[in-house]
Design a protein around this motif. Structure first.
Motif: not given
Length: 184
Positions: A14-20, A23-25, A36-42, A48-53
């Motif tokens: 299901s779509a990522p949602e507020v509350g996730d 766990a994502i962080f 292997f995933v293009p993530l901001p560092y650190p 994670a909140a921006g990713f959900i948006q």
């Protein structure tokens, strides 16, 4: 586009949602994901909140469909399709504790089924790309019948910069029997 919920024997996508966010962080602290995933560092909780948006707006636009992979233990990973007309690129990652149990192949199979189905996206081609050396991702794609097409020089952008990547694809008409690739 409204987010679709996909169900498998053991998983709910299901779509990522507020509350996730937590766990994502936590999952994105894993060096294997960061490699292997293009993530901001650190990678911080705000990311994670921006990713959900971002995923909500991308679903709405129909350009990138992202599903949180959920087991009975909670959020264990992500998978997505970046859509371009009648083709898409698939991506996926699993939290460290969820690896080696067949969850990635199970989740990706559900996304492939949705992507190729006429009542889903009706795609003709789904591409897989991963940085050279990402053997775990390659094993999943091999097991699902993706055909290896080669290596693209600096074909993927990661946090560390441009990297060579492997590319494989699956067509709607292809059999999904496991493949052996010439990448060792």
């Amino acid at each position: 586009m409204v987010p679709n919920v996909l169900q498998t024997k053991r998983l709910k996508l299901s779509a990522p949602e507020v509350g996730d966010e937590q766990a994502i962080f936590e999952a994105c602290q894993d060096p294997a994901i960061a490699r292997f995933v293009p993530l901001p560092y650190p990678y911080e909780p705000k990311h994670a909140a921006g990713f959900i948006q971002y995923t909500a707006s991308a679903w709405e636009a129909g350009r990138e469909l992202t599903w949180a992979i959920r087991s009975r233990d909670g959020l264990i990973g992500m998978t997505s399709l970046r859509v371009n007309r009648d083709e898409a690129e698939i991506g996926y990652w699993l939290a460290a504790g969820a690896r080696g149990q067949g969850h990635a192949a199970e989740a990706v199979t559900a996304v492939l089924d949705f992507g190729f189905a006429v009542q889903g996206l009706g795609l003709a081609r789904i591409e897989w790309r991963a940085a050279v050396g990402n053997a775990a991702s390659a094993r999943v794609a091999e097991s699902l019948g993706f055909r290896f097409e080669g290596t693209l020089r600096q074909g993927i952008r990661l946090s560390s910069g441009r990297q060579d990547c492997w590319i494989a694809a699956l067509l709607a008409k292809d059999e999904r029997d496991p493949r052996r690739w010439p990448i060792g």
